[in-house]
Motif scaffolding. Structure first.
Motif, mmCIF file in Angstrom:
data_model
loop_
_atom_site.group_PDB
_atom_site.id
_atom_site.type_symbol
_atom_site.label_atom_id
_atom_site.label_comp_id
_atom_site.label_asym_id
_atom_site.label_seq_id
_atom_site.Cartn_x
_atom_site.Cartn_y
_atom_site.Cartn_z
ATOM 1 N N THR A 133 -52.749 20.217 6.676
ATOM 2 C CA THR A 133 -52.355 21.205 7.676
ATOM 3 C C THR A 133 -52.167 22.603 7.090
ATOM 4 O O THR A 133 -52.035 23.556 7.833
ATOM 5 C CB THR A 133 -51.032 20.794 8.332
ATOM 6 N N GLY A 134 -52.102 22.693 5.765
ATOM 7 C CA GLY A 134 -51.797 23.972 5.128
ATOM 8 C C GLY A 134 -50.303 24.127 4.885
ATOM 9 O O GLY A 134 -49.870 25.086 4.267
ATOM 10 N N ASN A 135 -49.514 23.179 5.361
ATOM 11 C CA ASN A 135 -48.065 23.196 5.153
ATOM 12 C C ASN A 135 -47.715 22.373 3.926
ATOM 13 O O ASN A 135 -48.506 21.555 3.468
ATOM 14 C CB ASN A 135 -47.343 22.614 6.364
ATOM 15 N N LEU A 136 -46.515 22.596 3.410
ATOM 16 C CA LEU A 136 -46.011 21.821 2.281
ATOM 17 C C LEU A 136 -44.742 21.097 2.698
ATOM 18 O O LEU A 136 -43.917 21.635 3.439
ATOM 19 C CB LEU A 136 -45.703 22.725 1.088
ATOM 20 N N ILE A 137 -44.596 19.874 2.202
ATOM 21 C CA ILE A 137 -43.367 19.100 2.381
ATOM 22 C C ILE A 137 -42.708 19.053 1.005
ATOM 23 O O ILE A 137 -43.317 18.604 0.039
ATOM 24 C CB ILE A 137 -43.658 17.666 2.870
ATOM 25 N N ILE A 138 -41.470 19.521 0.932
ATOM 26 C CA ILE A 138 -40.763 19.621 -0.346
ATOM 27 C C ILE A 138 -39.445 18.858 -0.240
ATOM 28 O O ILE A 138 -38.661 19.086 0.686
ATOM 29 C CB ILE A 138 -40.478 21.097 -0.704
ATOM 30 N N PHE A 139 -39.209 17.969 -1.200
ATOM 31 C CA PHE A 139 -37.957 17.226 -1.265
ATOM 32 C C PHE A 139 -37.139 17.733 -2.442
ATOM 33 O O PHE A 139 -37.681 18.078 -3.485
ATOM 34 C CB PHE A 139 -38.220 15.720 -1.396
ATOM 35 N N GLY B 57 -35.158 17.341 2.568
ATOM 36 C CA GLY B 57 -36.448 17.986 2.390
ATOM 37 C C GLY B 57 -36.668 19.063 3.427
ATOM 38 O O GLY B 57 -35.905 19.204 4.381
ATOM 39 N N ILE B 58 -37.736 19.830 3.199
ATOM 40 C CA ILE B 58 -38.117 20.877 4.138
ATOM 41 C C ILE B 58 -39.632 20.879 4.289
ATOM 42 O O ILE B 58 -40.360 20.386 3.432
ATOM 43 C CB ILE B 58 -37.638 22.287 3.694
ATOM 44 N N ALA B 59 -40.086 21.454 5.392
ATOM 45 C CA ALA B 59 -41.505 21.708 5.616
ATOM 46 C C ALA B 59 -41.660 23.218 5.683
ATOM 47 O O ALA B 59 -40.882 23.896 6.357
ATOM 48 C CB ALA B 59 -41.969 21.060 6.914
ATOM 49 N N ILE B 60 -42.645 23.739 4.951
ATOM 50 C CA ILE B 60 -42.872 25.186 4.946
ATOM 51 C C ILE B 60 -44.346 25.493 5.153
ATOM 52 O O ILE B 60 -45.209 24.650 4.930
ATOM 53 C CB ILE B 60 -42.408 25.846 3.628
ATOM 54 N N ARG B 61 -44.614 26.711 5.584
ATOM 55 C CA ARG B 61 -45.976 27.232 5.627
ATOM 56 C C ARG B 61 -46.031 28.353 4.596
ATOM 57 O O ARG B 61 -45.367 29.370 4.745
ATOM 58 C CB ARG B 61 -46.336 27.774 6.991
ATOM 59 N N PRO B 62 -46.797 28.156 3.501
ATOM 60 C CA PRO B 62 -46.906 29.199 2.486
ATOM 61 C C PRO B 62 -47.531 30.470 3.053
ATOM 62 O O PRO B 62 -48.243 30.423 4.062
ATOM 63 C CB PRO B 62 -47.818 28.578 1.425
ATOM 64 N N ALA C 233 -38.171 34.273 -0.970
ATOM 65 C CA ALA C 233 -38.745 35.168 -1.982
ATOM 66 C C ALA C 233 -40.269 35.086 -2.026
ATOM 67 O O ALA C 233 -40.937 36.084 -2.331
ATOM 68 C CB ALA C 233 -38.172 34.840 -3.356
ATOM 69 N N SER C 234 -40.828 33.928 -1.708
ATOM 70 C CA SER C 234 -42.282 33.752 -1.782
ATOM 71 C C SER C 234 -43.016 34.267 -0.550
ATOM 72 O O SER C 234 -44.236 34.374 -0.555
ATOM 73 C CB SER C 234 -42.617 32.272 -1.979
ATOM 74 N N GLY C 235 -42.277 34.534 0.509
ATOM 75 C CA GLY C 235 -42.906 34.979 1.745
ATOM 76 C C GLY C 235 -43.363 33.827 2.629
ATOM 77 O O GLY C 235 -44.053 34.033 3.622
ATOM 78 N N ALA C 236 -42.980 32.613 2.267
ATOM 79 C CA ALA C 236 -43.325 31.429 3.066
ATOM 80 C C ALA C 236 -42.421 31.359 4.297
ATOM 81 O O ALA C 236 -41.372 31.993 4.350
ATOM 82 C CB ALA C 236 -43.173 30.170 2.223
ATOM 83 N N SER C 237 -42.845 30.570 5.268
ATOM 84 C CA SER C 237 -42.073 30.380 6.496
ATOM 85 C C SER C 237 -41.490 28.975 6.517
ATOM 86 O O SER C 237 -42.202 28.003 6.288
ATOM 87 C CB SER C 237 -42.964 30.533 7.728
ATOM 88 N N LEU C 238 -40.212 28.884 6.819
ATOM 89 C CA LEU C 238 -39.566 27.590 6.969
ATOM 90 C C LEU C 238 -39.945 27.025 8.337
ATOM 91 O O LEU C 238 -39.752 27.669 9.355
ATOM 92 C CB LEU C 238 -38.046 27.726 6.854
ATOM 93 N N ILE C 239 -40.496 25.818 8.341
ATOM 94 C CA ILE C 239 -40.907 25.182 9.590
ATOM 95 C C ILE C 239 -39.835 24.215 10.076
ATOM 96 O O ILE C 239 -39.488 24.201 11.247
ATOM 97 C CB ILE C 239 -42.240 24.425 9.409
ATOM 98 N N TYR C 240 -39.324 23.399 9.134
ATOM 99 C CA TYR C 240 -38.367 22.369 9.537
ATOM 100 C C TYR C 240 -37.523 21.944 8.345
ATOM 101 O O TYR C 240 -38.003 21.930 7.222
ATOM 102 C CB TYR C 240 -39.120 21.147 10.085
ATOM 103 N N GLU C 241 -36.258 21.616 8.607
ATOM 104 C CA GLU C 241 -35.384 21.051 7.578
ATOM 105 C C GLU C 241 -35.131 19.586 7.916
ATOM 106 O O GLU C 241 -34.666 19.270 9.006
ATOM 107 C CB GLU C 241 -34.042 21.788 7.534
ATOM 108 N N TYR C 242 -35.455 18.723 6.976
ATOM 109 C CA TYR C 242 -35.206 17.290 7.132
ATOM 110 C C TYR C 242 -33.843 16.992 6.517
ATOM 111 O O TYR C 242 -33.736 16.708 5.331
ATOM 112 C CB TYR C 242 -36.295 16.463 6.428
ATOM 113 N N LYS C 243 -32.787 17.078 7.313
ATOM 114 C CA LYS C 243 -31.415 16.921 6.812
ATOM 115 C C LYS C 243 -31.179 15.544 6.202
ATOM 116 O O LYS C 243 -30.604 15.423 5.133
ATOM 117 C CB LYS C 243 -30.408 17.172 7.938
ATOM 118 N N ASN C 244 -31.619 14.486 6.886
ATOM 119 C CA ASN C 244 -31.370 13.131 6.399
ATOM 120 C C ASN C 244 -32.245 12.756 5.204
ATOM 121 O O ASN C 244 -31.927 11.838 4.465
ATOM 122 C CB ASN C 244 -31.585 12.104 7.514
ATOM 123 N N LEU C 245 -33.348 13.458 5.033
ATOM 124 C CA LEU C 245 -34.283 13.142 3.948
ATOM 125 C C LEU C 245 -34.190 14.112 2.773
ATOM 126 O O LEU C 245 -34.889 13.950 1.779
ATOM 127 C CB LEU C 245 -35.724 13.150 4.483
#
Length: 110
Positions: free
Chosen positions: A38-44, A74-79, A60-72
């Motif tokens: 998708t072009g997105n990154l999943i980071i734990f 992790g986050i999903a971002i779009r660089p 700082a990188s200019g990426a966009s936060l898409i979602y925060e996985y509170k229970n996991l």
């Protein structure tokens, strides 16, 4: 009597044939890989470190936060569109507390 038996045997023989194999995709592996992401990154991240250093790096990188996985944890971002995906992966892997960085993938159910 011979005709119905012949028809029955022919029908059974046809039913035992393997189905035709669908045509192979003409996309080369690198094109296939690009289509399946998708072009997105999943980071734990590590729970003891928390998300603060990672969220600071996202900003700082200019990426966009898409979602925060509170229970996991992790986050999903779009660089940023200005950055290659490989460079973004390398950058976020170096952030304190990051456990893994993976490309978001599309899975096709068949």
């Amino acid at each position: 009597m011979k005709t119905p038996l012949f028809v029955l045997l022919s029908t059974l023989l046809c039913a035992c044939q393997s189905p035709s194999i669908p045509a192979q995709s003409t996309a080369i592996p690198s094109q296939q890989k690009a289509q399946d992401t998708t072009g997105n990154l999943i980071i734990f991240y590590d729970t003891q470190t928390g998300s603060a250093p990672l969220l600071k790096a996202v900003k700082a990188s200019g990426a966009s936060l898409i979602y925060e996985y509170k229970n996991l944890n992790g986050i999903a971002i779009r660089p940023s569109s200005k950055t290659k995906i490989e460079d973004s992966i390398a950058y976020f892997k170096k952030v304190n507390g990051v456990l893994s960085v993976e490309q978001d993938r599309l899975l096709k159910l068949q």
